[in-house]
Design an enzyme around this catalytic site. Structure first.
Site: not given
Ligand code: UDP
Length: 324
Positions: A11-12, A36, A76, A117, A149
């Site tokens: 997404f980013i 993705g 990312l 990220a 996470y």
């Protein structure tokens, strides 16, 4: 400049790729398409200066070659989304830690800039909002998968800063707060695309927990703007930055606003955390960034109003439904 983006089909990553291409830069994407999608890449294929590889960020020869071919790496690629983290903790920890090790190892060979990220999750259960980059991190116990996470990303930060201090690799760390916008999938538990789809379908809008927990939802366009500025700001090297907006909303209020903006007759229902995620799930009650350091360093802070962001997401979801 030529930018290597791991997780560029996400997404980013896909929004960042598009913005860099629009500004005349070259982009090389690596993605294993785990979260993705090719659909995100389709819009970029054929554009001058764009290239991609399907592969894994833990593939050392491949990553070394791609880092070498570019000026800057934006890392990312990661296991993201709370649902995925709770369901697949081994995958989360291994992907997030190993991937960053590989990228930093490759960048160290030629001292290339790496943007890593990270996430607002690293602030953990802290109640000291707004969160500043120098604050203590307050993680939950290792018996709760959710914190795997946060810890995997915190370790990525330690590793990035260690490469900077010990080996002189130029590294910038970005802590993304909830980032939303057109094209985000709700498949991995992200709340805004989920609410938008539920509202448009007339399905119940599922508020987890009491709904009194709050978040600040930043528009992906702002996140991308901040990232591009950070890449181009030498003073950012060796530092950690929050990227997010400080417009706070409770999840219940978000459900009401999405429902109203969609003109939906959906019912808003409450689902206990145990049912939504797993037994004993711990949520963060508030998560508000201070973007002061970002603004002081790059002259920009995310400001897109939530109203605009909700409208953009709904418009994208309506178009998707019309195509289907
Ligand atoms: N949430 C919700 N309904 C959903 C999905 C998420 O109420 O269908 C809640 C979730 O429990 C959390 C907030 O929305 O309190 C934000 O969730 P998301 O997964 O988008 O991001 P997080 O902030 O947890 O990383």
């Amino acid at each position: 400049m030529k930018v290597f983006i791991t997780g560029g089909a996400g997404f980013i990553g896909s929004h960042l790729s598009k913005a860099l291409l629009d500004q005349g830069h070259d982009v090389l994407v690596l993605d294993d398409l785990s979260t993705g999608s090719m659909q995100n890449l389709e819009a970029l294929q054929g554009r001058e200066g764009f290239d991609y590889r399907i592969g894994c960020v833990t593939d050392v020869p491949l990553v070394t070659e791609l880092v070498d071919r570019c000026d800057t790496t934006v890392h990312l690629a990661a296991a993201v989304g709370v649902r995925l983290i709770v369901e697949k903790p081994v995958h989360t920890i291994e992907t997030n830690v190993r991937g960053t090790e590989v990228v930093l190892g490759a960048a160290a060979k030629k001292q290339k800039l790496v943007v890593i990220a990270s996430t607002s999750e690293v602030y953990g259960k802290s109640k000291a909002v707004p969160f500043r980059e120098t604050d203590d991190l307050t993680m939950g116990p290792t018996s709760h998968s959710r914190w795997a996470y946060a810890c995997s990303k915190a370790l990525d930060e330690w590793l990035g800063l260690a490469y900077y201090r010990e080996k002189g690799v130029p590294v910038v760390i970005c802590r993304f707060f909830n980032t939303v916008g057109p094209g985000q999938t709700g498949r991995y538990g992200m709340v805004l695309p989920t609410f938008a789809r539920q509202a448009l379908a007339g399905d119940p809008i599922t508020v987890f927990g009491s709904g009194e927990q709050s978040r600040c939802f930043g528009h992906v366009q702002d996140t991308v703007e901040a990232l591009i500025r950070l890449i181009q700001t030498p003073e950012a090297v060796g530092q950690v930055f929050n990227i997010g907006t400080d417009e706070e909303v409770t999840i219940r209020r978000l459900a009401e606003r999405v429902k109203a903006a969609a003109g939906s007759s959906s019912e808003i229902v409450t689902i206990p955390y145990d049912e939504a995620y797993a037994e004993g799930f711990e949520d963060m009650l508030r998560r508000v960034p201070s973007a002061d350091k970002l603004e002081a360093t790059v002259g920009f802070r995310p400001r897109t109003p939530l109203e605009t962001t909700i409208a953009d997401v709904l418009e994208h979801e309506r178009a998707r439904l019309a195509r289907a």
